[in-house]
Write a protein that holds these residues in place. Structure first.
Motif, PDB file in Angstrom:
ATOM      1  N   GLY A 292       1.010  -1.295  -0.041  1.00 59.93           N
ATOM      2  CA  GLY A 292      -0.049   0.391   0.189  1.00 59.93           C
ATOM      3  C   GLY A 292       0.954   1.272   0.017  1.00 59.93           C
ATOM      4  N   SER A 293       2.301   1.329   0.558  1.00 60.13           N
ATOM      5  CA  SER A 293       2.831   2.450   0.353  1.00 60.13           C
ATOM      6  C   SER A 293       3.333   2.663   0.179  1.00 60.13           C
ATOM      7  CB  SER A 293       4.323   1.914   1.386  1.00 60.13           C
ATOM      8  OG  SER A 293       3.212   1.833   3.055  1.00 60.13           O
ATOM      9  N   LEU A 294       4.068   1.734  -1.522  1.00 60.45           N
ATOM     10  CA  LEU A 294       4.357   1.823  -2.348  1.00 60.45           C
ATOM     11  C   LEU A 294       3.462   2.623  -3.153  1.00 60.45           C
ATOM     12  CD1 LEU A 294       6.666  -1.460  -3.320  1.00 60.45           C
ATOM     13  CD2 LEU A 294       7.521   1.404  -2.334  1.00 60.45           C
ATOM     14  N   LEU A 295       2.228   1.959  -3.461  1.00 62.51           N
ATOM     15  CA  LEU A 295       1.072   2.946  -4.356  1.00 62.51           C
ATOM     16  C   LEU A 295       0.994   3.752  -4.581  1.00 62.51           C
ATOM     17  CD1 LEU A 295      -1.670  -0.170  -4.051  1.00 62.51           C
ATOM     18  CD2 LEU A 295      -0.245   0.726  -6.104  1.00 62.51           C
ATOM     19  N   ALA A 296       0.872   4.414  -3.355  1.00 58.26           N
ATOM     20  CA  ALA A 296       1.365   6.070  -2.335  1.00 58.26           C
ATOM     21  C   ALA A 296       2.340   6.748  -2.625  1.00 58.26           C
ATOM     22  CB  ALA A 296       0.694   6.269  -0.938  1.00 58.26           C
ATOM     23  N   GLY A 297       3.591   5.748  -3.164  1.00 64.45           N
ATOM     24  CA  GLY A 297       4.383   6.787  -2.805  1.00 64.45           C
ATOM     25  C   GLY A 297       5.224   6.187  -4.404  1.00 64.45           C
ATOM     26  N   ALA A 298       4.327   6.075  -5.491  1.00 67.30           N
ATOM     27  CA  ALA A 298       5.033   6.007  -6.946  1.00 67.30           C
ATOM     28  C   ALA A 298       4.577   7.138  -7.410  1.00 67.30           C
ATOM     29  CB  ALA A 298       4.198   4.726  -7.167  1.00 67.30           C
ATOM     30  N   VAL A 299       3.795   8.244  -6.549  1.00 67.53           N
ATOM     31  CA  VAL A 299       3.218   9.554  -7.202  1.00 67.53           C
ATOM     32  C   VAL A 299       4.808  10.239  -7.500  1.00 67.53           C
ATOM     33  CG1 VAL A 299       2.370  11.452  -6.676  1.00 67.53           C
ATOM     34  CG2 VAL A 299       1.494   9.930  -5.744  1.00 67.53           C
ATOM     35  N   PHE A 300       5.732  10.524  -7.090  1.00 68.11           N
ATOM     36  CA  PHE A 300       6.899  11.697  -7.765  1.00 68.11           C
ATOM     37  C   PHE A 300       7.688  10.551  -8.650  1.00 68.11           C
ATOM     38  CE2 PHE A 300       5.856  13.472  -3.215  1.00 68.11           C
ATOM     39  CZ  PHE A 300       5.572  15.170  -4.010  1.00 68.11           C
ATOM     40  N   ILE A 301       7.973   9.211  -8.364  1.00 67.20           N
ATOM     41  CA  ILE A 301       8.660   8.510  -9.173  1.00 67.20           C
ATOM     42  C   ILE A 301       7.701   8.357 -10.645  1.00 67.20           C
ATOM     43  CG2 ILE A 301       9.289   6.149  -9.374  1.00 67.20           C
ATOM     44  CD1 ILE A 301      11.003   7.632  -6.932  1.00 67.20           C
ATOM     45  N   GLU A 302       6.814   8.323 -10.153  1.00 68.56           N
ATOM     46  CA  GLU A 302       7.080   8.340 -12.068  1.00 68.56           C
ATOM     47  C   GLU A 302       6.348   9.512 -12.475  1.00 68.56           C
ATOM     48  OE1 GLU A 302       2.356   4.970 -10.766  1.00 68.56           O
ATOM     49  OE2 GLU A 302       1.981   7.005 -11.643  1.00 68.56           O
ATOM     50  N   GLY A 306       8.054   9.471 -16.103  1.00 70.44           N
ATOM     51  CA  GLY A 306       7.398   9.284 -17.232  1.00 70.44           C
ATOM     52  C   GLY A 306       6.364   8.337 -17.018  1.00 70.44           C
ATOM     53  N   TRP A 307       6.160   7.394 -16.386  1.00 68.45           N
ATOM     54  CA  TRP A 307       5.052   6.630 -16.137  1.00 68.45           C
ATOM     55  C   TRP A 307       4.581   6.217 -16.042  1.00 68.45           C
ATOM     56  CZ3 TRP A 307       6.842   1.419 -17.311  1.00 68.45           C
ATOM     57  CH2 TRP A 307       5.862   0.361 -17.160  1.00 68.45           C
ATOM     58  N   LYS A 308       3.173   6.269 -17.022  1.00 60.49           N
ATOM     59  CA  LYS A 308       1.401   6.899 -16.877  1.00 60.49           C
ATOM     60  C   LYS A 308       0.957   6.006 -15.964  1.00 60.49           C
ATOM     61  CE  LYS A 308       1.299   7.295 -21.100  1.00 60.49           C
ATOM     62  NZ  LYS A 308       0.679   6.853 -23.200  1.00 60.49           N
ATOM     63  N   GLY A 309       0.788   6.446 -14.721  1.00 57.98           N
ATOM     64  CA  GLY A 309      -0.214   5.506 -13.593  1.00 57.98           C
ATOM     65  C   GLY A 309      -0.754   6.973 -13.089  1.00 57.98           C
ATOM     66  N   ILE A 310      -0.859   6.080 -11.672  1.00 64.69           N
ATOM     67  CA  ILE A 310      -2.017   7.733 -10.858  1.00 64.69           C
ATOM     68  C   ILE A 310      -1.354   8.385 -10.319  1.00 64.69           C
ATOM     69  CG2 ILE A 310      -3.509   7.240  -7.931  1.00 64.69           C
ATOM     70  CD1 ILE A 310      -4.084   4.894  -9.049  1.00 64.69           C
ATOM     71  N   GLY A 311       0.147   7.876 -10.321  1.00 65.86           N
ATOM     72  CA  GLY A 311       0.773   8.726  -9.498  1.00 65.86           C
ATOM     73  C   GLY A 311       1.189   9.769 -10.856  1.00 65.86           C
ATOM     74  N   LYS A 312       1.128  10.221 -12.026  1.00 66.21           N
ATOM     75  CA  LYS A 312       1.441  10.601 -13.010  1.00 66.21           C
ATOM     76  C   LYS A 312       0.217  11.513 -13.288  1.00 66.21           C
ATOM     77  CE  LYS A 312       3.905  11.398 -17.363  1.00 66.21           C
ATOM     78  NZ  LYS A 312       2.631  12.405 -18.130  1.00 66.21           N
ATOM     79  N   VAL A 313      -0.745  10.990 -13.118  1.00 72.63           N
ATOM     80  CA  VAL A 313      -2.051  11.530 -13.613  1.00 72.63           C
ATOM     81  C   VAL A 313      -2.509  12.424 -12.254  1.00 72.63           C
ATOM     82  CG1 VAL A 313      -4.877  10.858 -13.503  1.00 72.63           C
ATOM     83  CG2 VAL A 313      -3.338   9.660 -14.656  1.00 72.63           C
ATOM     84  N   THR A 314      -2.170  12.738 -10.490  1.00 73.41           N
ATOM     85  CA  THR A 314      -2.012  12.792 -10.080  1.00 73.41           C
ATOM     86  C   THR A 314      -1.728  14.652 -10.392  1.00 73.41           C
ATOM     87  OG1 THR A 314      -3.189  11.297  -8.780  1.00 73.41           O
ATOM     88  CG2 THR A 314      -2.391  13.074  -7.431  1.00 73.41           C
ATOM     89  N   VAL A 315      -0.227  14.042 -10.314  1.00 70.22           N
ATOM     90  CA  VAL A 315       0.240  15.347 -10.296  1.00 70.22           C
ATOM     91  C   VAL A 315       0.048  15.997 -11.640  1.00 70.22           C
ATOM     92  CG1 VAL A 315       2.920  16.106 -10.941  1.00 70.22           C
ATOM     93  CG2 VAL A 315       2.392  14.627  -9.604  1.00 70.22           C
ATOM     94  N   ASP A 316      -0.549  15.188 -12.880  1.00 67.87           N
ATOM     95  CA  ASP A 316      -1.018  16.308 -14.198  1.00 67.87           C
ATOM     96  C   ASP A 316      -1.966  16.772 -13.703  1.00 67.87           C
ATOM     97  OD1 ASP A 316       1.967  15.808 -15.153  1.00 67.87           O
ATOM     98  OD2 ASP A 316       0.476  14.097 -16.710  1.00 67.87           O
ATOM     99  N   SER A 317      -2.741  16.005 -12.873  1.00 72.14           N
ATOM    100  CA  SER A 317      -5.010  17.065 -12.530  1.00 72.14           C
ATOM    101  C   SER A 317      -3.678  17.860 -11.769  1.00 72.14           C
ATOM    102  CB  SER A 317      -5.815  15.849 -12.272  1.00 72.14           C
ATOM    103  OG  SER A 317      -5.235  15.099 -13.610  1.00 72.14           O
ATOM    104  N   LEU A 318      -3.371  17.872 -10.944  1.00 78.12           N
ATOM    105  CA  LEU A 318      -3.005  19.217  -9.982  1.00 78.12           C
ATOM    106  C   LEU A 318      -2.023  20.412 -10.873  1.00 78.12           C
ATOM    107  CD1 LEU A 318      -1.190  18.003  -6.714  1.00 78.12           C
ATOM    108  CD2 LEU A 318      -2.684  19.212  -6.768  1.00 78.12           C
ATOM    109  N   GLU A 319      -1.638  20.341 -11.654  1.00 79.84           N
ATOM    110  CA  GLU A 319      -1.014  21.278 -12.286  1.00 79.84           C
ATOM    111  C   GLU A 319      -1.796  21.805 -12.936  1.00 79.84           C
ATOM    112  OE1 GLU A 319       1.973  19.299 -14.692  1.00 79.84           O
ATOM    113  OE2 GLU A 319       3.519  19.446 -13.286  1.00 79.84           O
ATOM    114  N   GLN A 320      -3.064  21.552 -13.880  1.00 79.72           N
ATOM    115  CA  GLN A 320      -4.067  21.704 -14.617  1.00 79.72           C
ATOM    116  C   GLN A 320      -5.089  22.532 -13.646  1.00 79.72           C
ATOM    117  OE1 GLN A 320      -4.800  18.915 -16.945  1.00 79.72           O
ATOM    118  NE2 GLN A 320      -3.270  18.902 -18.020  1.00 79.72           N
ATOM    119  N   TYR A 321      -5.139  22.263 -12.671  1.00 76.36           N
ATOM    120  CA  TYR A 321      -6.481  22.807 -11.387  1.00 76.36           C
ATOM    121  C   TYR A 321      -7.633  21.596 -11.085  1.00 76.36           C
ATOM    122  CZ  TYR A 321      -3.783  26.092  -9.525  1.00 76.36           C
ATOM    123  OH  TYR A 321      -2.887  27.523  -9.012  1.00 76.36           O
TER     124      TYR A 321
END
Length: 358
Positions: A292-302, A306-321
């Motif tokens: 579970g920690s790895l799922l949450a910790g993958a945000v910055f790694i993705e 440039g790995w397509k996953g929840i982490g990258k989607v979350t960061v991209d969405s934050l940038e676009q509000y």
């Protein structure tokens, strides 16, 4: 076992309820007008008011929260329109809806939780997360397998070679691995192996499981998984190594190990069949808790690789509000974390009945 499981489920629901409250009120305190984000900066006032009305943002904050919880809940209450048919069937807001019962113009339905729609694309957040979740899950699983295999192997060798140069070096490296921030390690590893040594490693700084070629179309590129999995697995590998090494120290000093040696059993047989099996209990605890920690910790790694996953989607969405996507991603990852912990507690309860009364 049933009271034990019921207690864990109740605690899990309390945790998720707290997360829903924090996520909703936190993101509703942030600046930004969703209607303007959806319509653009040149939108007229009437269009903005219409969108805010459809989103329920013209209601008091507590009413908005109640509507949000009603959307998230698998069992929700709604009003029927004047024709007697449930409004949600006409609006297309919910899918796979089962009508439970109605009373006084209200209808109780069973449905798939609705995470709202993206402000930027208009897609359902559920679909966006469903597309990204397999990439994150694959990255977490591969990272955990890598960390478990090498962490246990190195820990056993270090325990057998106590106070040797290998033991001291591996211990110092594990301390560095636990202290090194994942995002910093990701930058160094991407730069070193994906740029400086790229001609020798054949790896790239960024890339996902599938790449798009203008001539060949979609290409399967599993090599892109190596660097992010290595980076994400450094910290759990260090923890698993330390636990295995310490546990093996204790087990190897037990009387039954001395008895096995006195009987003339082979050293590998003693280590693998007797010592390691009993030394793995704390390691199993760490491995099961790390997923579970790895799922949450993958945000910055993705994001770094440039790995397509929840982490990258979350960061991209934050940038676009794009707050509905971010809120949905946080809730989904939190749900996985809670479910994994409940499953782990159940397994412990089965293996060790003493845990059930704790």
């Amino acid at each position: 076992m049933i009271p034990f499981l019921s207690r864990k489920l109740f605690y899990g629901l309390l945790v998720m309820a707290g997360i829903v409250c924090v996520v909703f009120f936190l993101f509703n305190m942030l600046p930004g007008d969703p209607a303007r984000m959806m319509l653009g900066q040149r939108a007229d006032v009437a269009s903005i008011e219409k969108i805010n009305h459809e989103l329920g943002r013209d209601q008091p904050i507590l009413v908005q929260f109640a509507l949000y919880v009603n959307d998230l809940s698998p069992v929700s209450l709604h009003s029927e329109n004047n024709t007697g048919s449930p409004w949600y069937l006409d609006s297309g807001k919910y899918k796979n809806v089962t009508r439970l019962f109605s009373f006084h113009g209200k209808v109780m339905v069973l449905k798939i939780p609705f995470l709202r729609r993206s402000y930027q694309t208009g897609r359902e957040v559920t679909g966006i997360i469903a597309d990204a979740l397999p990439g994150t899950a694959l990255l977490a699983v591969v990272s955990l397998l890598f960390a478990s295999f090498f962490g246990i192997a190195l820990g056993v060798v270090a325990a057998l070679k106590k106070h040797s140069a290998f033991d001291v070096t591996a211990t110092l490296a594990s301390v560095l691995g636990m202290a090194l921030p994942s995002f910093f390690a990701g930058i160094i590893i991407a730069w070193l192996f994906g740029y400086v040594l790229s001609d020798y490693t054949g790896l790239h700084m960024t890339g996902s499981l599938y790449s798009i070629d203008p001539f060949e179309g979609r290409i399967f590129t599993p090599a892109n998984l190596i660097l992010p999995a290595l980076t994400l697995g450094i910290r759990p590998l260090s923890v698993i190594f330390q636990l295995t090494r310490s546990s093996m120290y204790d087990v190897l000093s037990q009387d039954y190990i001395r008895t096995a040696k006195a009987k003339g059993l082979a050293k590998m047989s003693i280590v693998l069949k007797h010592a390691l099996r009993n030394a793995l209990n704390p390691v199993v605890t760490a491995v099961s808790g790390w997923f579970g920690s790895l799922l949450a910790g993958a945000v910055f790694i993705e994001y770094i690789f440039g790995w397509k996953g929840i982490g990258k989607v979350t960061v991209d969405s934050l940038e676009q509000y794009d707050f509905p996507v971010v809120m949905g991603a946080v809730l989904v990852v939190s749900l996985f974390f809670v479910v994994i912990n409940i499953v782990v507690d159940m397994v412990y309860g089965i293996l060790d009945p003493r845990v059930r009364v704790a």
